[in-house]
Design an enzyme around this catalytic site. Structure first.
Site, mmCIF file in Angstrom:
data_model
loop_
_atom_site.group_PDB
_atom_site.id
_atom_site.type_symbol
_atom_site.label_atom_id
_atom_site.label_comp_id
_atom_site.label_asym_id
_atom_site.label_seq_id
_atom_site.Cartn_x
_atom_site.Cartn_y
_atom_site.Cartn_z
ATOM 1 N N HIS A 131 -23.405 -5.375 25.181
ATOM 2 C CA HIS A 131 -22.005 -5.365 24.753
ATOM 3 C C HIS A 131 -21.820 -5.895 23.340
ATOM 4 O O HIS A 131 -20.759 -5.736 22.756
ATOM 5 C CB HIS A 131 -21.150 -6.196 25.725
ATOM 6 C CG HIS A 131 -20.997 -5.548 27.071
ATOM 7 N ND1 HIS A 131 -19.848 -4.912 27.467
ATOM 8 C CD2 HIS A 131 -21.864 -5.395 28.104
ATOM 9 C CE1 HIS A 131 -19.997 -4.407 28.689
ATOM 10 N NE2 HIS A 131 -21.227 -4.699 29.096
ATOM 11 N N ASP A 149 -18.946 -7.736 15.639
ATOM 12 C CA ASP A 149 -18.356 -7.535 16.967
ATOM 13 C C ASP A 149 -18.976 -6.278 17.568
ATOM 14 O O ASP A 149 -19.086 -5.262 16.874
ATOM 15 C CB ASP A 149 -16.834 -7.324 16.817
ATOM 16 C CG ASP A 149 -16.040 -7.937 17.958
ATOM 17 O OD1 ASP A 149 -16.591 -8.030 19.071
ATOM 18 O OD2 ASP A 149 -14.876 -8.323 17.724
HETATM 19 P P1 ADQ Z 1 -15.204 -10.041 23.768
HETATM 20 O O1 ADQ Z 1 -15.949 -10.755 22.707
HETATM 21 O O2 ADQ Z 1 -14.577 -10.870 24.804
HETATM 22 O O3 ADQ Z 1 -16.128 -8.938 24.486
HETATM 23 P P2 ADQ Z 1 -13.014 -8.048 23.066
HETATM 24 O O4 ADQ Z 1 -13.638 -6.722 23.235
HETATM 25 O O5 ADQ Z 1 -12.131 -8.101 21.864
HETATM 26 O O6 ADQ Z 1 -14.074 -9.195 22.920
HETATM 27 O O7 ADQ Z 1 -12.049 -8.496 24.282
HETATM 28 C C1 ADQ Z 1 -12.299 -8.269 25.593
HETATM 29 C C2 ADQ Z 1 -11.002 -8.363 26.428
HETATM 30 O O8 ADQ Z 1 -10.508 -9.699 26.491
HETATM 31 C C3 ADQ Z 1 -9.856 -7.493 25.947
HETATM 32 O O9 ADQ Z 1 -9.396 -6.768 27.043
HETATM 33 C C4 ADQ Z 1 -8.782 -8.461 25.472
HETATM 34 O O10 ADQ Z 1 -7.457 -8.054 25.718
HETATM 35 C C5 ADQ Z 1 -9.098 -9.705 26.282
HETATM 36 N N1 ADQ Z 1 -8.709 -10.878 25.492
HETATM 37 C C6 ADQ Z 1 -9.306 -11.311 24.381
HETATM 38 N N2 ADQ Z 1 -8.672 -12.390 23.898
HETATM 39 C C7 ADQ Z 1 -7.641 -12.629 24.733
HETATM 40 C C8 ADQ Z 1 -6.581 -13.595 24.759
HETATM 41 N N3 ADQ Z 1 -6.493 -14.495 23.801
HETATM 42 N N4 ADQ Z 1 -5.681 -13.551 25.777
HETATM 43 C C9 ADQ Z 1 -5.773 -12.588 26.704
HETATM 44 N N5 ADQ Z 1 -6.723 -11.650 26.731
HETATM 45 C C10 ADQ Z 1 -7.652 -11.657 25.754
HETATM 46 C C11 ADQ Z 1 -17.482 -8.484 24.355
HETATM 47 C C12 ADQ Z 1 -17.935 -8.085 22.933
HETATM 48 C C13 ADQ Z 1 -16.979 -7.048 22.362
HETATM 49 C C14 ADQ Z 1 -16.901 -5.834 23.295
HETATM 50 C C15 ADQ Z 1 -16.614 -6.263 24.734
HETATM 51 C C16 ADQ Z 1 -16.724 -5.090 25.712
HETATM 52 O O11 ADQ Z 1 -17.992 -9.235 22.094
HETATM 53 O O12 ADQ Z 1 -17.403 -6.648 21.064
HETATM 54 O O13 ADQ Z 1 -15.861 -4.972 22.841
HETATM 55 O O14 ADQ Z 1 -17.542 -7.272 25.156
HETATM 56 O O15 ADQ Z 1 -17.967 -4.467 25.611
#
Ligand code: ADQ
Length: 465
Positions: free
Chosen positions: A152, A354
């Site tokens: 991921h 990311d």
């Molecule tokens: P994350 O680093 O967690 O995931 P991201 O893809 O931006 O990053 O977010 C994942 C989910 O968490 C989204 O659905 C988002 O809405 C939710 N989220 C994030 N911050 C939040 C907050 N403050 N309050 C509520 N909800 C929040 C990892 C990788 C990413 C990759 C994903 C999926 O780092 O690059 O896109 O896995 O593969």
């Protein structure tokens, strides 16, 4: 012969999910095919075996980490070595004795538990950087099933891999899988470059890599969201989350509080916008960033740094009836998040690195197509590879980001609609339900020649001192 899907991830969801995203997509794939989801759970079972939890149309098996495993495998090797290294922050890598061995031990223990319950027709799908060596451990125990892996987070640059304690073991970890899935074409190119530079690897005519007797295919599978579900949430009639106090020009940022997300840069860019471009406008940056992994020092530092910067900026610019940065440390539910995205004129995604960044896709999906807001997106988020019509920025360049905020807030309606439609097309192409199906279809059809268990065991012991 059964044909179950066995999903393995670091953490298992505590209950059946109720709203969209990856967890729901995996849940649906499991419910449809029948199968098992295996992952760590803080409260279930003991430290010896897999423990059945919950009531779902498929089996959920949890294992519990011991305190030492949590320390060495989870906080240590996974989040203080692999996470920073894969996100190009080798300066934050902490190599403590015990981390590497603890990581390998947990993967070996998990492989032992899985090997006991696996059946010949089962397909195994392993998720993320916590479990990189799992297939190699399973092969060493004689498991010959198809095993897929999805990373991921970004695939590291070749030079950075030298920071790993046993860098030569890494290619062998990946080569034990049948299929390695990565977020972007750039990640795939870096992974193939790693194999190309390794004398043990041989490229086959179809692009697959032969390595120590096994064959691994490497492809990109950009992950997406449940865009239709998100659009419906955003478009529903609901009270304004701000009450009567709705900001004039709302700019939104939504992230886990993580040093990879470029939050200090974002705050500085917003300050530069206020200083140089804002004339007459009083925008509000709403930053939602709940802390994560607070036992890791680098995460404590980023939290303190952000509180200081937002305090400084508000101190310089706030007025009695205007707070430029509203910084919220709590997670926000998906329903409220969808409404906030739709209200925001601009969304700032300024990650320094990311894998994909799903917030970018959620923001685009949540917009009113007749009057959409503008996505400002880091070139270093995987999402930028597909979403070229967002305002792409270099998050290290404060003025570039400040100019993009200005451009976004002044952008004419026709251009906002054109850019949103183009980004939406990219979001629809990678819808998460399609994504799981696509990965599993490819996993079912790529060449299968797992390496001999002896080879795998030798490789493992070479790297496992
Ligand atoms: P994350 O680093 O967690 O995931 P991201 O893809 O931006 O990053 O977010 C994942 C989910 O968490 C989204 O659905 C988002 O809405 C939710 N989220 C994030 N911050 C939040 C907050 N403050 N309050 C509520 N909800 C929040 C990892 C990788 C990413 C990759 C994903 C999926 O780092 O690059 O896109 O896995 O593969």
């Amino acid at each position: 012969m059964t044909e179950r899907l066995i999903v393995v991830s670091n953490r298992i969801p505590t209950k059946a999910p109720s709203s969209g995203g990856l967890v729901v997509a995996l849940h649906e794939a499991l419910a449809e095919r029948g199968g098992v989801w295996i992952g760590a759970h803080p409260d279930a079972g003991d430290e010896k075996g897999l423990f059945s939890i919950g009531d779902t149309p498929y089996q959920r098996l949890a294992f519990r980490l011991s305190e030492q495993e949590y320390e060495d495998y989870y906080l240590g090797f996974s989040n203080s070595v692999l996470w920073p290294l894969f996100h190009r922050r080798s300066d934050l890598v902490e190599l403590r004795s015990g981390y590497s061995a603890g990581y390998r031990r947990l993967n070996a223990r998990l492989a032992g538990m899985i090997a006991r319950m696996i059946e010949p027709g089962d397909t195994i799908w392993v998720h993320d950087y916590h479990l990189l060596p799992l297939a190699q451990e399973l092969r060493a125990l004689g498991v010959t099933n198809r095993i897929g892996f999805f990373l991921h987070i970004p695939f590291p640059a070749l030079g950075d891999l030298a920071v790993l304690p046993y860098p030569e073991a890494f290619a062998g970890w990946l080569a034990a899988y049948t299929l390695v899935g990565l977020q972007t074409q750039a990640d795939t190119a870096r992974c193939l470059e790693m194999f190309r530079s390794d004398p043990r690897a041989e490229f086959l005519p179809d692009g697959a890599v032969k390595f120590d007797g096994g064959v691994v295919s490497v492809r990109s599978f950009p992950i997406g969201i449940d865009d239709e579900g998100f659009r419906d949430l955003a478009a529903r009639e609901a009270p304004n989350p701000f009450g009567k106090d709705a900001p004039e020009d709302l700019i939104i940022g939504v992230d886990r509080l993580d040093y990879t997300k470029g939050l200090p840069n974002r705050f500085r860019a917003f300050e530069a916008y206020l200083d140089r471009y804002a004339a007459g406008r009083r925008p509000t940056l709403l930053q939602i960033a709940p802390p994560t992994r607070e036992q890791v020092e680098a995460y404590r530092q980023i939290r303190a740094e952000l509180e200081e910067i937002s305090g400084q900026i508000n101190g310089r610019h706030a007025e009695l009836d205007w707070t430029p940065i509203r910084y919220i440390h709590r997670p926000v539910g998906r329903e409220t998040l969808a409404l906030l995205y739709r209200m925001a004129r601009v969304c700032l995604v300024t990650s320094l690195a990311d894998g994909m960044n799903l917030v970018a896709k959620e923001y685009v999906a949540a917009q009113d197509r007749a009057d959409p807001g503008v996505l400002v997106l880091s070139r270093f988020a995987g999402a930028a590879e597909e979403m070229e019509d967002a305002l792409l920025v270099n998050p290290y360049d404060t003025d570039d980001c400040a100019r993009a905020i200005d451009m976004a807030l002044k952008m004419p309606l026709s251009e906002r609609i054109r850019r949103n439609e183009a980004s939406l097309a990219a979001v629809e192409r990678t819808r998460v339900s399609t994504w799981t199906g696509h990965f599993l279809d490819v996993l079912a059809t790529v060449p299968l020649q797992p390496g001999g268990a002896d080879m795998m065991a030798r490789e493992w012991s070479l790297g496992g001192k």
